[in-house]
Motif scaffolding. Structure first.
Motif, PDB file in Angstrom:
ATOM      1  N   ASP A 216       0.859  -1.177   0.000  1.00 15.13           N
ATOM      2  CA  ASP A 216       0.000   0.000   0.000  1.00 15.13           C
ATOM      3  C   ASP A 216       0.901   1.234   0.000  1.00 15.13           C
ATOM      4  OD1 ASP A 216      -2.599  -1.244   0.178  1.00 15.13           O
ATOM      5  OD2 ASP A 216      -2.048  -1.827   2.215  1.00 15.13           O
ATOM      6  N   LEU A 217       0.512   2.242  -0.782  1.00 17.76           N
ATOM      7  CA  LEU A 217       1.295   3.474  -0.835  1.00 17.76           C
ATOM      8  C   LEU A 217       0.752   4.494   0.162  1.00 17.76           C
ATOM      9  CD1 LEU A 217       1.804   3.794  -4.694  1.00 17.76           C
ATOM     10  CD2 LEU A 217       3.230   2.634  -2.995  1.00 17.76           C
ATOM     11  N   ARG A 218       1.576   5.468   0.473  1.00 17.87           N
ATOM     12  CA  ARG A 218       1.196   6.479   1.466  1.00 17.87           C
ATOM     13  C   ARG A 218      -0.060   7.226   1.022  1.00 17.87           C
ATOM     14  NH1 ARG A 218       3.952  11.443   2.330  1.00 17.87           N
ATOM     15  NH2 ARG A 218       5.529  10.681   0.899  1.00 17.87           N
ATOM     16  N   TYR A 219      -0.126   7.546  -0.274  1.00 16.84           N
ATOM     17  CA  TYR A 219      -1.335   8.106  -0.872  1.00 16.84           C
ATOM     18  C   TYR A 219      -1.183   8.072  -2.382  1.00 16.84           C
ATOM     19  CZ  TYR A 219       1.449  12.467  -0.926  1.00 16.84           C
ATOM     20  OH  TYR A 219       2.423  13.398  -1.091  1.00 16.84           O
ATOM     21  N   GLY A 220      -2.234   8.436  -3.093  1.00 19.04           N
ATOM     22  CA  GLY A 220      -2.215   8.385  -4.544  1.00 19.04           C
ATOM     23  C   GLY A 220      -1.658   9.652  -5.160  1.00 19.04           C
ATOM     24  N   GLU A 221      -2.183  10.022  -6.333  1.00 17.70           N
ATOM     25  CA  GLU A 221      -1.682  11.230  -6.993  1.00 17.70           C
ATOM     26  C   GLU A 221      -1.954  12.471  -6.151  1.00 17.70           C
ATOM     27  OE1 GLU A 221      -1.640  13.188 -11.472  1.00 17.70           O
ATOM     28  OE2 GLU A 221      -3.038  11.565 -10.988  1.00 17.70           O
ATOM     29  N   ASN A 222      -3.033  12.424  -5.367  1.00 16.65           N
ATOM     30  CA  ASN A 222      -3.367  13.496  -4.429  1.00 16.65           C
ATOM     31  C   ASN A 222      -3.482  12.898  -3.032  1.00 16.65           C
ATOM     32  OD1 ASN A 222      -3.859  15.826  -6.336  1.00 16.65           O
ATOM     33  ND2 ASN A 222      -5.269  14.294  -7.179  1.00 16.65           N
ATOM     34  N   PRO A 223      -3.251  13.689  -1.989  1.00 19.42           N
ATOM     35  CA  PRO A 223      -3.203  13.154  -0.618  1.00 19.42           C
ATOM     36  C   PRO A 223      -4.481  12.458  -0.164  1.00 19.42           C
ATOM     37  CG  PRO A 223      -2.185  15.314  -0.690  1.00 19.42           C
ATOM     38  CD  PRO A 223      -2.813  15.106  -2.043  1.00 19.42           C
ATOM     39  N   HIS A 224      -5.629  12.812  -0.741  1.00 16.59           N
ATOM     40  CA  HIS A 224      -6.882  12.198  -0.290  1.00 16.59           C
ATOM     41  C   HIS A 224      -7.177  10.881  -1.004  1.00 16.59           C
ATOM     42  CE1 HIS A 224      -8.147  14.232  -3.983  1.00 16.59           C
ATOM     43  NE2 HIS A 224      -9.201  13.424  -3.997  1.00 16.59           N
ATOM     44  N   GLN A 225      -6.304  10.457  -1.927  1.00 12.62           N
ATOM     45  CA  GLN A 225      -6.544   9.250  -2.718  1.00 12.62           C
ATOM     46  C   GLN A 225      -5.695   8.082  -2.218  1.00 12.62           C
ATOM     47  OE1 GLN A 225      -5.462  11.050  -6.471  1.00 12.62           O
ATOM     48  NE2 GLN A 225      -7.605  11.148  -7.130  1.00 12.62           N
ATOM     49  N   ALA A 226      -6.302   6.895  -2.239  1.00 10.35           N
ATOM     50  CA  ALA A 226      -5.570   5.677  -1.885  1.00 10.35           C
ATOM     51  C   ALA A 226      -4.831   5.153  -3.116  1.00 10.35           C
ATOM     52  CB  ALA A 226      -6.536   4.613  -1.365  1.00 10.35           C
ATOM     53  N   ALA A 227      -3.746   4.436  -2.897  1.00 14.61           N
ATOM     54  CA  ALA A 227      -2.984   3.867  -4.010  1.00 14.61           C
ATOM     55  C   ALA A 227      -2.268   2.604  -3.548  1.00 14.61           C
ATOM     56  CB  ALA A 227      -1.978   4.876  -4.551  1.00 14.61           C
ATOM     57  N   MET A 228      -2.112   1.661  -4.457  1.00  9.38           N
ATOM     58  CA  MET A 228      -1.390   0.424  -4.209  1.00  9.38           C
ATOM     59  C   MET A 228      -0.369   0.213  -5.319  1.00  9.38           C
ATOM     60  SD  MET A 228      -4.376   0.391  -2.655  1.00  9.38           S
ATOM     61  CE  MET A 228      -5.517   0.068  -3.987  1.00  9.38           C
ATOM     62  N   TYR A 229       0.662  -0.520  -4.994  1.00  9.49           N
ATOM     63  CA  TYR A 229       1.724  -0.820  -5.954  1.00  9.49           C
ATOM     64  C   TYR A 229       1.675  -2.312  -6.257  1.00  9.49           C
ATOM     65  CZ  TYR A 229       6.495  -0.655  -7.930  1.00  9.49           C
ATOM     66  OH  TYR A 229       7.587  -0.724  -8.752  1.00  9.49           O
ATOM     67  N   TYR A 230       1.516  -2.662  -7.536  1.00  9.11           N
ATOM     68  CA  TYR A 230       1.407  -4.057  -7.953  1.00  9.11           C
ATOM     69  C   TYR A 230       2.611  -4.450  -8.797  1.00  9.11           C
ATOM     70  CZ  TYR A 230      -3.460  -4.248  -6.406  1.00  9.11           C
ATOM     71  OH  TYR A 230      -4.607  -4.240  -5.646  1.00  9.11           O
ATOM     72  N   ARG A 231       2.910  -5.730  -8.763  1.00  9.63           N
ATOM     73  CA  ARG A 231       4.003  -6.256  -9.581  1.00  9.63           C
ATOM     74  C   ARG A 231       3.515  -7.407 -10.440  1.00  9.63           C
ATOM     75  NH1 ARG A 231       5.900 -10.951  -6.731  1.00  9.63           N
ATOM     76  NH2 ARG A 231       5.069 -10.991  -4.618  1.00  9.63           N
ATOM     77  N   MET A 232       4.241  -7.665 -11.522  1.00 11.07           N
ATOM     78  CA  MET A 232       3.999  -8.829 -12.369  1.00 11.07           C
ATOM     79  C   MET A 232       5.113  -9.830 -12.067  1.00 11.07           C
ATOM     80  SD  MET A 232       2.734  -7.215 -16.005  1.00 11.07           S
ATOM     81  CE  MET A 232       4.124  -6.099 -16.192  1.00 11.07           C
ATOM     82  N   PRO A 233       4.839 -10.867 -11.264  1.00 13.98           N
ATOM     83  CA  PRO A 233       5.909 -11.746 -10.771  1.00 13.98           C
ATOM     84  C   PRO A 233       6.778 -12.342 -11.867  1.00 13.98           C
ATOM     85  CG  PRO A 233       3.843 -12.202  -9.650  1.00 13.98           C
ATOM     86  CD  PRO A 233       3.520 -11.261 -10.772  1.00 13.98           C
ATOM     87  N   GLU A 234       6.178 -12.704 -12.989  1.00 14.70           N
ATOM     88  CA  GLU A 234       6.945 -13.385 -14.027  1.00 14.70           C
ATOM     89  C   GLU A 234       7.903 -12.446 -14.765  1.00 14.70           C
ATOM     90  OE1 GLU A 234       4.090 -15.825 -16.379  1.00 14.70           O
ATOM     91  OE2 GLU A 234       2.842 -15.374 -14.652  1.00 14.70           O
ATOM     92  N   PHE A 235       7.679 -11.128 -14.641  1.00 14.02           N
ATOM     93  CA  PHE A 235       8.503 -10.177 -15.374  1.00 14.02           C
ATOM     94  C   PHE A 235       9.329  -9.301 -14.436  1.00 14.02           C
ATOM     95  CE2 PHE A 235       4.672 -11.050 -17.869  1.00 14.02           C
ATOM     96  CZ  PHE A 235       5.257 -11.577 -19.016  1.00 14.02           C
ATOM     97  N   ALA A 236       9.252  -9.550 -13.140  1.00  9.58           N
ATOM     98  CA  ALA A 236       9.977  -8.733 -12.160  1.00  9.58           C
ATOM     99  C   ALA A 236      11.408  -9.235 -12.044  1.00  9.58           C
ATOM    100  CB  ALA A 236       9.269  -8.785 -10.809  1.00  9.58           C
ATOM    101  N   THR A 237      12.287  -8.726 -12.898  1.00  6.75           N
ATOM    102  CA  THR A 237      13.680  -9.147 -12.880  1.00  6.75           C
ATOM    103  C   THR A 237      14.396  -8.556 -11.664  1.00  6.75           C
ATOM    104  OG1 THR A 237      14.412  -7.254 -14.177  1.00  6.75           O
ATOM    105  CG2 THR A 237      13.691  -9.200 -15.400  1.00  6.75           C
ATOM    106  N   ALA A 238      15.591  -9.055 -11.430  1.00  6.71           N
ATOM    107  CA  ALA A 238      16.356  -8.606 -10.254  1.00  6.71           C
ATOM    108  C   ALA A 238      16.604  -7.104 -10.282  1.00  6.71           C
ATOM    109  CB  ALA A 238      17.676  -9.363 -10.195  1.00  6.71           C
TER     110      ALA A 238
END
Length: 276
Positions: A216-238
Motif C-alpha cells: 500500500d502506498l502512502r497516498y495516490g496522486e493526491n493526498p486524499h486518494q488511496a494507491a497500491m503498488y502491484y508487480r507482475m511476478p513473471e517479469f519482475a527481474t532482479a
C-alpha cells in the motif's frame, strides 16, 4: 455445512499430515490420491484411496485419477436439491464436503534453467483445477482450500461450529480458488505462447496480466486518494524497480514511484555507469 468427508490431493505437502490427523480426530472420512495418500497412510491416519471410490485405477502416469462422477458428483451435488439427492442415492455417490487441493508446480517448473517443453506440459494440472472449480462452484455445500496456511483456520472454525464451516468462509475460499486458477492458466498460456511462437503480435487483441500487490502506498496522486503498488511476478527481474530496496525515508507515495520510475528509466538508457 458439517464436514463429514474430505478429499485431499496436494503437490505441496506442507502441513497436510497434521491437517489430515485433525480432520480424522474430528470424525471426518478422508479420501486421497497417490503421494498424498501415501504420506497420510504412513502417518498412521486412516485414508481411503481414490481408486477405491471410483472403482478405477489411476492411469496414464496419474494424468487420470479424479476425473470421475463418483468424485465430481460428490463435490457438485446440491445438498438441498431433492433430485440431486435422489441421483446420489441411485448411483451410490457419497458427498464430499471439503476439498483440499493445490496444483502441480507449473511456475516453479518453468523457472528451472533449460526446462523442456515436455517437462513443462507434464506439470500442467488437469484434475486439480477441475476439483477446485467444482468445489468453488458449489460453495453453498462445500469448503475448498488451496493454501496450507489456511488449514488451521478451517480446523478452528470447525471446532467452533460443531464440525461445520460458515458460508462467509466458504465464499471467501471459493473466490480464492478462481483467483488461483485464473493466475495458473494465465501463466501456462503466456509461457506456451512464448515457447510456441504464437505471441509475436506486437499489439494483440487481448492481453491478460497477473498482478500481485506489492504494498500500500502512502497516498495516490493526491493526498486524499488511496494507491497500491502491484508487480507482475513473471517479469519482475532482479534489476526492476519493484525489487528495489528502500534504505531510508518515509513510506512512498504514487508520485514518488513516478519519479523513481522516470529516474530508473533514464539511467538505463546508458551502457556505461551513470546516475540521475
Amino acid at each position: 455445512m458439517k464436514i463429514k468427508r474430505a478429499l485431499i490431493s496436494v503437490s505441496n505437502k506442507q502441513g497436510v499430515v497434521e491437517f489430515a490427523r485433525k480432520l480424522h480426530e474430528a470424525g471426518v472420512e478422508i479420501v486421497s490420491t497417490g503421494g498424498t495418500m501415501k504420506a497420510i497412510k504412513e502417518a498412521g491416519i486412516p485414508v481411503t484411496y481414490v481408486s477405491d471410490v471410483t472403482g478405477f485405477p489411476e492411469i496414464m502416469d496419474g494424468r487420470v485419477k479424479t476425473l470421475n462422477p463418483y468424485i465430481h458428483g460428490g463435490i457438485l451435488a446440491v445438498r438441498d436439491n431433492p433430485e440431486h439427492v435422489r441421483e446420489m442415492e441411485e448411483h451410490h455417490i457419497t458427498g464430499i464436503d471439503l476439498v483440499a487441493v493445490n496444483l502441480y508446480p507449473f511456475k516453479e517448473t518453468i523457472a528451472k534453467p533449460n526446462v523442456t517443453l515436455a517437462e513443462a506440459i507434464e506439470n500442467i494440472d488437469i484434475g486439480g483445477p477441475s476439483m477446485l472449480r467444482s468445489a468453488a462452484k458449489n460453495f453453498e455445500s462445500v469448503a475448498v482450500v488451496t493454501e496450507p496456511e489456511r488449514y488451521d483456520a478451517i480446523l478452528e472454525e470447525m471446532r467452533a461450529n460443531d464440525g461445520a464451516t460458515t458460508r462467509d468462509t466458504r465464499v471467501q475460499l471459493a473466490l480464492k480458488v478462481f483467483q488461483t486458477t485464473n493466475a495458473y492458466d494465465g501463466a501456462i498460456a503466456r509461457w506456451l505462447g512464448s515457447q510456441l511462437g504464437v505471441e509475436a503480435e506486437l499489439h494483440p487483441a487481448q492481453r491478460d496480466l497477473h498482478l500481485v500487490k506489492q504494498q500500500d502506498l502512502r497516498y495516490g496522486e493526491n493526498p486524499h486518494q488511496a494507491a497500491m503498488y502491484y508487480r507482475m511476478p513473471e517479469f519482475a527481474t532482479a534489476h526492476s524497480l519493484v525489487n528495489a530496496e528502500q534504505l531510508n525515508g518515509k513510506e512512498l507515495s504514487y508520485n514518488n514511484y513516478l519519479d523513481l520510475d522516470a529516474a530508473w528509466t533514464a539511467v538505463r538508457e546508458f551502457d556505461e555507469p551513470a546516475c540521475v
